[in-house]
Design an enzyme around this catalytic site. Sequence first.
Site, PDB file in Angstrom:
ATOM      1  CE  LYS A  22      80.777 -41.248  16.832  1.00  0.00           C
ATOM      2  NZ  LYS A  22      79.659 -41.123  15.881  1.00  0.00           N
ATOM      3  CG  ASN A  23      77.540 -38.530  18.326  1.00  0.00           C
ATOM      4  OD1 ASN A  23      78.216 -38.920  17.374  1.00  0.00           O
ATOM      5  ND2 ASN A  23      76.677 -39.312  18.959  1.00  0.00           N
ATOM      6  NE  ARG A 113      71.382 -41.135  10.251  1.00  0.00           N
ATOM      7  CZ  ARG A 113      70.294 -40.810   9.586  1.00  0.00           C
ATOM      8  NH1 ARG A 113      70.015 -41.437   8.472  1.00  0.00           N
ATOM      9  NH2 ARG A 113      69.484 -39.889  10.020  1.00  0.00           N
ATOM     10  CB  CYS A 137      73.039 -47.277   8.419  1.00  0.00           C
ATOM     11  SG  CYS A 137      72.390 -47.014  10.037  1.00  0.00           S
ATOM     12  NE  ARG A 142      70.686 -43.718  12.488  1.00  0.00           N
ATOM     13  CZ  ARG A 142      71.891 -43.603  13.007  1.00  0.00           C
ATOM     14  NH1 ARG A 142      72.786 -44.537  12.799  1.00  0.00           N
ATOM     15  NH2 ARG A 142      72.226 -42.562  13.721  1.00  0.00           N
ATOM     16  N   PRO A 143      65.687 -42.487   8.242  1.00  0.00           N
ATOM     17  CG  PRO A 143      63.404 -41.986   8.354  1.00  0.00           C
ATOM     18  CD  PRO A 143      64.463 -42.875   8.951  1.00  0.00           C
ATOM     19  CG  ASP A 145      61.242 -38.187   7.711  1.00  0.00           C
ATOM     20  OD1 ASP A 145      62.235 -38.729   8.214  1.00  0.00           O
ATOM     21  OD2 ASP A 145      60.135 -38.158   8.274  1.00  0.00           O
ATOM     22  CG  LEU A 146      61.992 -35.895  11.334  1.00  0.00           C
ATOM     23  CD1 LEU A 146      62.415 -36.331  12.740  1.00  0.00           C
ATOM     24  CD2 LEU A 146      60.544 -35.430  11.350  1.00  0.00           C
ATOM     25  CG  ASP A 327      74.831 -43.339  20.653  1.00  0.00           C
ATOM     26  OD1 ASP A 327      74.133 -44.068  19.933  1.00  0.00           O
ATOM     27  OD2 ASP A 327      75.250 -42.217  20.289  1.00  0.00           O
ATOM     28  CB  ILE A 349      66.435 -44.140  19.928  1.00  0.00           C
ATOM     29  CG1 ILE A 349      66.326 -43.620  21.362  1.00  0.00           C
ATOM     30  CG2 ILE A 349      66.826 -43.019  18.956  1.00  0.00           C
ATOM     31  CD1 ILE A 349      65.413 -42.459  21.587  1.00  0.00           C
ATOM     32  NE  ARG A 419      81.553 -44.958  11.897  1.00  0.00           N
ATOM     33  CZ  ARG A 419      80.239 -45.040  11.980  1.00  0.00           C
ATOM     34  NH1 ARG A 419      79.646 -46.195  11.844  1.00  0.00           N
ATOM     35  NH2 ARG A 419      79.505 -43.970  12.200  1.00  0.00           N
TER      36      ARG A 419
END
Length: 440
Positions: A22-23, A113, A137, A142-143, A145-146, A327, A349, A419
């Site tokens: 999925k990822n 996201r 979330c 979980r911004p 910004d990066l 995960d 993380i 999901r």
Amino acid sequence: MDRLRIAGGKRLVGEIPIGGAKNAALPLMAASLLTDQELTLRHVPRLADIDTMTNLLVQHGVTITLVGANGKNGNGHAKGDERRANGGGVTMRLKADDVGSTTAPYDLVRKMRASVLVLGPLVARHGQARVSLPGGCAIGTRPIDLHLKGLQELGAEVVLEGGYVTARAPHGLTGARIVFPQVSVGATENLLMAASLARGETVLVNAAREPEVADLARCLVAMGAEIEGIGTDQIVVRGVDRLHAAEHQIVPDRIEAGTFAIAAAITGGDIELLGMDLALMEAPAKTLGEAGVAMSGTERGIRVAAGNRRPAGVDVMTEPFPGFPTDLQAQMMALMTVSEGAAMITETIFENRFMHVPELCRMGANINVHGSSAMVRGVASLTGAPVMATDLRASVSLVLAGLAARGETTVNRIYHLDRGYERVEEKLAACGADIERVRD
Ligand code: UD1
């Protein structure tokens, strides 16, 4: 809302086909925005998150067709045997030759996201993108910004307004040296895609080394991108004017495989994970090995064989790849609840990623959380209970606990599970689990 009912205590034996990751699939789908030619992805898993990304891309103007395993263009519902052969995936063709909208609306982004992955490709090819901020979330703030800082370094003008981020680069992006202060999978992927169409050279330093990032890079190369250092923490991209059609097979899902490996471990079972590559899961294999669960490469994938004894307690710390994946943290914790001894599980993380703890405790687990660490003291057995899932990996950890528990467990709110896991109950039942989906 669907529930899963599990009668625990069955030893799992058999084989499970592992689907495409999925990822990896989500960023690969977003990569279709980089070209007006067709991108063909094979082994796309059938998951709710993939449907969300499909809806997002379709509203941008991408044409998406699923070539079902039945051989015809269709709705992607492949027939049983063929679905089983490739872990259930389908072939997806994506063509972004008529992108009408460069806005990713709140309704879709808030659901997932990873929607933010359209940002890089849209700015790079269309000179602008407007993407709703993903918001908080369940597993921390979980911004992004990066992602934004990197795009600014490539010359984009970034403005935050009304819950949306707008990035503009009407004259195109320009290569730059981007040093990530922290490893981010999503930011590395967004910038890798953006840099492929930027002018000149981009160097991504402290890039994420996850196999899914490498898979995206390989697909971009097949589309005509010039990328070096794939799979390392320093990726060099020399931008090209345009990318072209390509066909790519998605890397197998190491998180799905790890989850089923733990299902074998927690039931004292023996399962072959078809299509999986042990090289992609060295850290989980080492940890499971220390717990007394052997993982070995076979001709068709990986064999996971639990010993005759309860697993030994092993300390685990989550880390970016090649470390132990966050995960798989919840699933590993489920295993440790029935270990002989104790295990310290440390999450580095994400903040707030211990929401499975109170539910596991309701099943008789002995867990104490101190900040980002959880001390798990193994118990002889868990007892079934009605439990509720709060996020994707937390839900599946409750399913694993239910497989080992005495009596019946009902896992509620399994839309989280849908999901990220394709036909999880079918795959487990095929190995002897007593599990069924109850539809309301
Ligand atoms: C991806 C995976 C997710 C996995 C995670 C870590 C996808 C679709 N999702 O998520 O399943 O758990 O990698 O392996 O691939 N961060 C910032 N600023 C940013 C971006 C990230 O502070 O701009 C922080 C995050 O809050 C987090 C850490 O960096 O604490 C790592 O996040 P990141 O690697 O970006 O995760 P995702 O790409 O969102």
